[in-house]
Design a protein around this motif. Structure first.
Motif, PDB file in Angstrom:
ATOM      1  N   ARG A 143      -4.537 -14.439  -7.097  1.00 40.88           N
ATOM      2  CA  ARG A 143      -4.252 -13.112  -5.745  1.00 40.88           C
ATOM      3  C   ARG A 143      -4.899 -11.506  -6.200  1.00 40.88           C
ATOM      4  NH1 ARG A 143       1.403 -12.813  -2.518  1.00 40.88           N
ATOM      5  NH2 ARG A 143       1.820 -14.345  -3.152  1.00 40.88           N
ATOM      6  N   LEU A 144      -4.967 -11.693  -4.781  1.00 33.38           N
ATOM      7  CA  LEU A 144      -5.340 -10.380  -4.944  1.00 33.38           C
ATOM      8  C   LEU A 144      -5.065  -9.061  -3.948  1.00 33.38           C
ATOM      9  CD1 LEU A 144      -9.396 -10.524  -5.419  1.00 33.38           C
ATOM     10  CD2 LEU A 144      -8.178 -10.311  -7.326  1.00 33.38           C
ATOM     11  N   GLU A 145      -4.327  -8.139  -4.496  1.00 30.46           N
ATOM     12  CA  GLU A 145      -3.147  -7.036  -3.534  1.00 30.46           C
ATOM     13  C   GLU A 145      -4.020  -6.103  -3.060  1.00 30.46           C
ATOM     14  OE1 GLU A 145       0.428  -6.668  -4.221  1.00 30.46           O
ATOM     15  OE2 GLU A 145       1.511  -8.848  -3.936  1.00 30.46           O
ATOM     16  N   PHE A 146      -4.132  -5.796  -1.867  1.00 30.85           N
ATOM     17  CA  PHE A 146      -5.030  -4.097  -2.400  1.00 30.85           C
ATOM     18  C   PHE A 146      -4.939  -3.423  -0.426  1.00 30.85           C
ATOM     19  CE2 PHE A 146      -7.863  -7.568  -0.675  1.00 30.85           C
ATOM     20  CZ  PHE A 146      -8.159  -7.424   1.112  1.00 30.85           C
ATOM     21  N   TYR A 147      -4.524  -2.539  -0.361  1.00 33.98           N
ATOM     22  CA  TYR A 147      -4.130  -2.052   0.636  1.00 33.98           C
ATOM     23  C   TYR A 147      -5.319  -1.853   1.839  1.00 33.98           C
ATOM     24  CZ  TYR A 147      -0.652  -0.245  -2.522  1.00 33.98           C
ATOM     25  OH  TYR A 147       0.960  -0.360  -3.392  1.00 33.98           O
ATOM     26  N   SER A 148      -5.017  -1.777   2.664  1.00 33.31           N
ATOM     27  CA  SER A 148      -5.999  -1.190   4.027  1.00 33.31           C
ATOM     28  C   SER A 148      -5.864  -0.359   4.400  1.00 33.31           C
ATOM     29  CB  SER A 148      -5.242  -2.252   4.705  1.00 33.31           C
ATOM     30  OG  SER A 148      -4.212  -2.744   5.536  1.00 33.31           O
ATOM     31  N   ASN A 149      -7.085  -0.596   5.058  1.00 33.12           N
ATOM     32  CA  ASN A 149      -7.241   1.765   5.671  1.00 33.12           C
ATOM     33  C   ASN A 149      -6.504   1.764   7.612  1.00 33.12           C
ATOM     34  OD1 ASN A 149      -9.596   1.288   3.978  1.00 33.12           O
ATOM     35  ND2 ASN A 149     -10.506   0.745   5.298  1.00 33.12           N
ATOM     36  N   ARG A 150      -4.963   1.416   6.887  1.00 30.92           N
ATOM     37  CA  ARG A 150      -3.793   2.028   7.789  1.00 30.92           C
ATOM     38  C   ARG A 150      -3.910   3.895   7.468  1.00 30.92           C
ATOM     39  NH1 ARG A 150      -2.269  -3.287   6.617  1.00 30.92           N
ATOM     40  NH2 ARG A 150      -2.702  -4.124   8.350  1.00 30.92           N
ATOM     41  N   GLU A 151      -2.596   3.870   8.051  1.00 34.41           N
ATOM     42  CA  GLU A 151      -1.693   4.602   8.372  1.00 34.41           C
ATOM     43  C   GLU A 151      -0.757   4.897   6.650  1.00 34.41           C
ATOM     44  OE1 GLU A 151      -2.423   7.504  10.028  1.00 34.41           O
ATOM     45  OE2 GLU A 151      -3.817   5.999  11.240  1.00 34.41           O
ATOM     46  N   GLU A 152      -1.084   6.427   6.374  1.00 35.53           N
ATOM     47  CA  GLU A 152      -0.645   6.272   4.495  1.00 35.53           C
ATOM     48  C   GLU A 152       0.762   6.094   4.717  1.00 35.53           C
ATOM     49  OE1 GLU A 152      -2.248   8.210   1.761  1.00 35.53           O
ATOM     50  OE2 GLU A 152      -3.791   8.081   2.614  1.00 35.53           O
ATOM     51  N   GLU A 153       1.982   6.850   5.679  1.00 39.50           N
ATOM     52  CA  GLU A 153       3.002   5.867   5.692  1.00 39.50           C
ATOM     53  C   GLU A 153       3.269   4.451   5.980  1.00 39.50           C
ATOM     54  OE1 GLU A 153       1.674   7.935   8.361  1.00 39.50           O
ATOM     55  OE2 GLU A 153       2.563   9.125   7.677  1.00 39.50           O
ATOM     56  N   GLU A 154       2.401   3.910   6.068  1.00 38.38           N
ATOM     57  CA  GLU A 154       2.681   2.063   6.859  1.00 38.38           C
ATOM     58  C   GLU A 154       2.224   1.966   4.574  1.00 38.38           C
ATOM     59  OE1 GLU A 154       0.475   0.050   9.926  1.00 38.38           O
ATOM     60  OE2 GLU A 154       1.143   1.752  10.971  1.00 38.38           O
ATOM     61  N   LYS A 155       0.973   2.461   4.166  1.00 41.24           N
ATOM     62  CA  LYS A 155       0.897   2.476   3.104  1.00 41.24           C
ATOM     63  C   LYS A 155       1.558   1.560   1.712  1.00 41.24           C
ATOM     64  CE  LYS A 155      -4.459   4.064   1.900  1.00 41.24           C
ATOM     65  NZ  LYS A 155      -4.894   4.946   1.612  1.00 41.24           N
ATOM     66  N   LYS A 156       2.712   2.442   1.869  1.00 37.76           N
ATOM     67  CA  LYS A 156       3.661   2.409   1.019  1.00 37.76           C
ATOM     68  C   LYS A 156       4.168   0.149   1.165  1.00 37.76           C
ATOM     69  CE  LYS A 156       4.882   6.725   0.270  1.00 37.76           C
ATOM     70  NZ  LYS A 156       5.138   7.743   1.437  1.00 37.76           N
ATOM     71  N   LYS A 157       4.918  -0.080   2.825  1.00 40.03           N
ATOM     72  CA  LYS A 157       4.891  -1.106   3.231  1.00 40.03           C
ATOM     73  C   LYS A 157       4.164  -1.627   2.487  1.00 40.03           C
ATOM     74  CE  LYS A 157       6.955   1.918   6.449  1.00 40.03           C
ATOM     75  NZ  LYS A 157       6.804   1.912   8.308  1.00 40.03           N
ATOM     76  N   GLU A 158       2.885  -2.323   3.818  1.00 35.40           N
ATOM     77  CA  GLU A 158       2.081  -3.327   3.789  1.00 35.40           C
ATOM     78  C   GLU A 158       0.646  -3.662   2.651  1.00 35.40           C
ATOM     79  OE1 GLU A 158       1.069  -5.299   7.690  1.00 35.40           O
ATOM     80  OE2 GLU A 158       1.881  -3.772   8.140  1.00 35.40           O
ATOM     81  N   LYS A 159       0.531  -4.661   2.225  1.00 34.10           N
ATOM     82  CA  LYS A 159      -0.648  -4.479   1.798  1.00 34.10           C
ATOM     83  C   LYS A 159      -1.152  -6.419   1.798  1.00 34.10           C
ATOM     84  CE  LYS A 159       1.197  -3.401  -3.174  1.00 34.10           C
ATOM     85  NZ  LYS A 159       1.788  -4.005  -4.607  1.00 34.10           N
ATOM     86  N   ASP A 160      -1.888  -6.345   1.642  1.00 27.29           N
ATOM     87  CA  ASP A 160      -3.201  -6.706   2.384  1.00 27.29           C
ATOM     88  C   ASP A 160      -3.606  -8.021   1.426  1.00 27.29           C
ATOM     89  OD1 ASP A 160      -3.471  -6.739   4.926  1.00 27.29           O
ATOM     90  OD2 ASP A 160      -5.196  -5.869   4.846  1.00 27.29           O
ATOM     91  N   VAL A 161      -2.991  -9.148   1.360  1.00 24.69           N
ATOM     92  CA  VAL A 161      -3.591  -9.919   0.511  1.00 24.69           C
ATOM     93  C   VAL A 161      -4.536 -11.499   0.692  1.00 24.69           C
ATOM     94  CG1 VAL A 161      -1.726 -12.211  -1.071  1.00 24.69           C
ATOM     95  CG2 VAL A 161      -0.374 -10.211  -0.176  1.00 24.69           C
ATOM     96  N   GLN A 162      -5.614 -11.421  -0.035  1.00 22.33           N
ATOM     97  CA  GLN A 162      -6.162 -12.836  -0.642  1.00 22.33           C
ATOM     98  C   GLN A 162      -6.443 -13.340  -1.737  1.00 22.33           C
ATOM     99  OE1 GLN A 162     -10.256 -10.879   0.595  1.00 22.33           O
ATOM    100  NE2 GLN A 162      -9.654 -10.878   3.124  1.00 22.33           N
ATOM    101  N   PHE A 163      -7.060 -14.141  -1.904  1.00 21.39           N
ATOM    102  CA  PHE A 163      -7.287 -15.019  -2.776  1.00 21.39           C
ATOM    103  C   PHE A 163      -8.493 -15.548  -3.720  1.00 21.39           C
ATOM    104  CE2 PHE A 163      -2.915 -16.045  -0.883  1.00 21.39           C
ATOM    105  CZ  PHE A 163      -2.022 -15.967  -2.089  1.00 21.39           C
ATOM    106  N   GLU A 164      -8.759 -15.028  -4.514  1.00 18.75           N
ATOM    107  CA  GLU A 164      -9.822 -15.584  -5.179  1.00 18.75           C
ATOM    108  C   GLU A 164      -9.622 -16.844  -6.320  1.00 18.75           C
ATOM    109  OE1 GLU A 164     -12.644 -12.376  -7.602  1.00 18.75           O
ATOM    110  OE2 GLU A 164     -10.843 -12.725  -8.919  1.00 18.75           O
ATOM    111  N   HIS A 165     -10.210 -17.301  -5.788  1.00 17.41           N
ATOM    112  CA  HIS A 165     -10.909 -19.403  -6.422  1.00 17.41           C
ATOM    113  C   HIS A 165     -10.978 -19.461  -7.969  1.00 17.41           C
ATOM    114  CE1 HIS A 165     -10.825 -20.283  -2.263  1.00 17.41           C
ATOM    115  NE2 HIS A 165     -12.066 -20.051  -1.666  1.00 17.41           N
ATOM    116  N   GLY A 166     -10.012 -19.962  -8.439  1.00 16.20           N
ATOM    117  CA  GLY A 166     -10.140 -19.856  -9.856  1.00 16.20           C
ATOM    118  C   GLY A 166      -9.517 -18.797 -10.608  1.00 16.20           C
ATOM    119  N   TYR A 167      -9.843 -18.021 -11.723  1.00 16.11           N
ATOM    120  CA  TYR A 167      -9.460 -17.056 -12.061  1.00 16.11           C
ATOM    121  C   TYR A 167     -10.200 -16.489 -13.339  1.00 16.11           C
ATOM    122  CZ  TYR A 167      -8.358 -19.463 -16.781  1.00 16.11           C
ATOM    123  OH  TYR A 167      -7.962 -20.180 -17.585  1.00 16.11           O
ATOM    124  N   ARG A 168     -10.966 -15.060 -13.453  1.00 18.13           N
ATOM    125  CA  ARG A 168     -11.717 -14.254 -14.468  1.00 18.13           C
ATOM    126  C   ARG A 168     -11.418 -15.056 -16.107  1.00 18.13           C
ATOM    127  NH1 ARG A 168     -14.953 -11.023 -12.177  1.00 18.13           N
ATOM    128  NH2 ARG A 168     -14.521  -9.733 -10.268  1.00 18.13           N
TER     129      ARG A 168
END
Length: 642
Positions: A143-168
């Motif tokens: 699971r990769l969680e990162f903040y999208s380029n949203r407004e500062e207030e929303e950053k605290k609430k919402e993270k974008d989740v993407q998945f990477e196949h396998g693990y490093r």
């Protein structure tokens, strides 16, 4: 006859019954129900890297091994992809938590990596390798969680989740190498509805991992192989020094969570596309291109042709007919057989074979029968379909060869069955030798190679001969005008009628219609992504067929108007012009998107790209050729010729 009807009725009833039961799934992908405490087997697939393009099997590195290693029997597609599915010593039970457990060796006897093994692990970490595991046929994802380029207030609430196949496998910090030696498995289950008296059944619906690197001294382990993980802030990672022996422990933990995801949609996580809009944009863009082309075509050709045909069919003045110009002038030479008719018909036969294979594969995949959950199915289906489509390839090649006044049908059939497959086999064999040298699991084993050769000479070759025999015996294509005895002189051509200029001009539109989809296909092949948008691909394929046909008709019309009747080979070459752009795009992709630096991975990339470009040229060239041939026969049939 009534007996046959009875049989058919029984078959229909049986199919309907099967359809109405809940357990009717595509073969090989029926769900497995687990009870609490049932073992859930974790298997390893392979190690991959987009930097080297060389997959390796799991135990090529000194991971913990079970007492008995057993490999899963694999289909053709899995072998060609380099998958080597094997059991692992991870002990996971359904809905049973494990805080931390040592995988192999007792805590007081850690795993000792020799200098050679340490060097190998460090090299694989430098090459950015990923480890691929599966549980209940679901691949592991990070699971990769990162903040999208949203407004500062929303950053605290919402993270974008993407998945990477396998693990490093590990990571680098400066010139130091660190190995991920602790795996935290997070498995999600869906509780199935059962009657009150029955025990609950569970199905695995997601498989995630959080890899960690923890130093041997920080892993506090007891005699029962249990361990306690250090606090995240105070722990040091497990370094692998390639110049000396290293001691470490392989550990893992298991955490189960309930999920609302149904078993049927458990693959959605892996296939979530953040850019479906791009595909729609691509399709709309392509459709606009095709409509634009169709508009030009109908404007130029239909209006001009009507005028031409009306003029040519007027029997007014003898002086007018003497001053004739344009495509009617070459009526006595337009169907003159070209040079090397055997090679032309053989290439077109292979093109028909490819066209049928690609059409059926994309269509079946679009219906969901070749989903990523049935590993290797796409590759296996494509190989077998290509072999069986030899009948159609042979039939069309044989009929065209007869039309072009060819006589040696046996030689022609052999040429059709071996020319394109021979080139493919030759390139693959040379590349395979390099992969063998690297001891990669991507190398096709010798028995598989023999099996492929047997399929080629035992299935494809006889079927091509069969098709060729019937095609050659069939009435040749009916050409509407007779060919003169003496070939007419061709006037000097303008610079823009040059073959290469034609290839450049004709290739742009079909390539423009499909290049966005090409990016996703390249990502799937070279960056270990899943490609599954076959609905989009089917639309793009139809658009490609239409645009190739249209551009080919335009090019052949201009050529005949310039009184150049040598259109057979030229149409085939020019229609495949988009393959030239695919080659340029592949070079651009290599330079900009891939991080390949070594010789062998570069050789593999360009070797396989050459095969793709060749196949694409045959495919588009064949589509364009048949469109142009139909067009030429149509226009000359509409003209009265004395």
């Amino acid at each position: 006859f009534s007996f046959l009807q009875e049989r058919l009725r029984y078959l229909l009833v049986l199919l309907l019954l099967l359809h109405s039961t809940d357990s009717f799934y595509v073969p090989g992908v029926a769900p497995i129900n687990f009870h609490r405490n049932d073992p859930v087997e974790i298997k390893a697939v392979k190690l991959t890297s987009s930097r080297t393009q060389l997959p390796y099997e799991y135990y090529s590195l000194p991971f913990c091994q079970p007492s008995k290693i057993t490999y899963k029997a694999e289909n053709l597609g899995e072998v060609l992809r380099g998958d080597r599915i094997v059991n692992t010593p991870f002990q996971v039970s359904m809905n049973v938590e494990k805080k931390c457990e040592v995988l192999c060796n007792l805590p007081n006897k850690p795993v000792v990596l020799t200098v050679e093994q340490s060097k190998l692990i460090a090299e694989r970490i430098r090459e950015d390798y990923y480890v691929h595991l599966i549980a209940d046929n679901l691949p592991v994802a990070t699971r990769l969680e990162f903040y999208s380029n949203r407004e500062e207030e929303e950053k605290k609430k919402e993270k974008d989740v993407q998945f990477e196949h396998g693990y490093r496998l590990g990571f680098m910090d400066g010139n130091k190498f660190y190995l991920h030696n602790h795996l935290s498995f997070i498995l999600y289950y869906h509780r199935e509805d059962v009657e009150e008296s029955q025990e609950h059944t569970y199905r695995v619906v997601r498989f995630e991992v959080i890899p960690q690197s923890i130093k041997l001294e920080d892993l506090k382990a007891d005699e029962k192989s249990m361990c306690t993980l250090p606090e995240a802030t105070g722990s040091a990672p497990q370094e692998i020094d390639p110049t000396k022996e290293n001691q470490l422990l392989f550990t893992y933990s298991v955490h189960w969570e309930e999920s609302d995801i149904k078993w049927a949609s458990r693959w959605d996580t892996y296939l979530t596309m953040s850019d479906v809009q791009i595909h729609w944009f691509s399709i709309i863009n392509s459709v606009v291109v095709v409509f634009f082309l169709s508009g030009i075509l109908s404007m130029i050709i239909i209006r001009t042709l009507r005028k031409d045909i009306a003029n040519y069919n007027k029997e007014d003045d003898i002086e007018d007919t003497m001053e004739e110009s344009g495509w009617k002038l070459v009526h006595g030479d337009v169907f003159r057989p070209p040079q090397y008719p055997m090679i032309l018909s053989s290439l077109l036969g292979s093109g028909i074979q490819l066209f049928c294979m690609i059409l059926i594969v994309i269509f079946v995949a679009m219906l969901g029968m070749l989903s990523p959950s049935s590993r290797g199915a796409l590759m296996t289906t494509a190989c077998f379909l290509f072999m069986f489509m030899g009948v159609f390839g042979g039939f069309f090649a044989g009929r065209l060869y007869r039309t072009l006044k060819g006589h040696r049908w046996k030689k022609g059939a052999f040429c059709t069955a071996t020319l394109y497959p021979g080139v493919v086999f030759g390139i693959c064999f040379v590349l395979n030798c390099f992969i063998w040298g690297k001891h990669s699991s991507g190398a096709v084993p010798f028995p598989t190679m023999v099996a492929l050769l047997c399929m080629w000479f035992g299935i494809s070759l006889p079927l091509v001969y069969l098709g060729y025999y019937f095609g050659f015996r069939k009435q040749p294509y009916d050409n509407p005008v007779r060919t003169n005895q003496i070939p007419r002189q061709i006037p000097e051509q303008r610079w823009y009628m040059n073959k290469f200029v034609g290839i450049l001009m004709a290739g742009i539109l079909p390539f423009g219609a499909m290049f966005i989809e090409l990016f996703f296909i390249f990502s799937a092949i070279w960056e270990n992504q899943f490609y599954y948008l076959f609905g989009f691909l089917f639309l793009v394929f139809i658009i490609l067929v239409v645009s190739c046909s249209q551009i080919s008709i335009v090019m052949v019309y201009f050529q005949l108007c310039a009184e150049d009747y040598r259109w057979w080979w030229r149409t085939f070459l020019v229609s495949g012009g988009s393959a030239f752009y695919v080659l340029i795009y592949a070079v651009f992709y290599f330079v900009n998107k891939l991080d390949i630096v070594e010789f062998i991975p570069s050789l593999l990339y360009f070797g396989y790209t050459a095969l793709m470009v060749l196949s694409f040229w045959l495919l588009t060239g064949t589509i364009g050729f048949y469109a142009a041939y139909m067009f030429v026969r149509k226009i000359y049939a509409a003209v009265k010729i004395d």
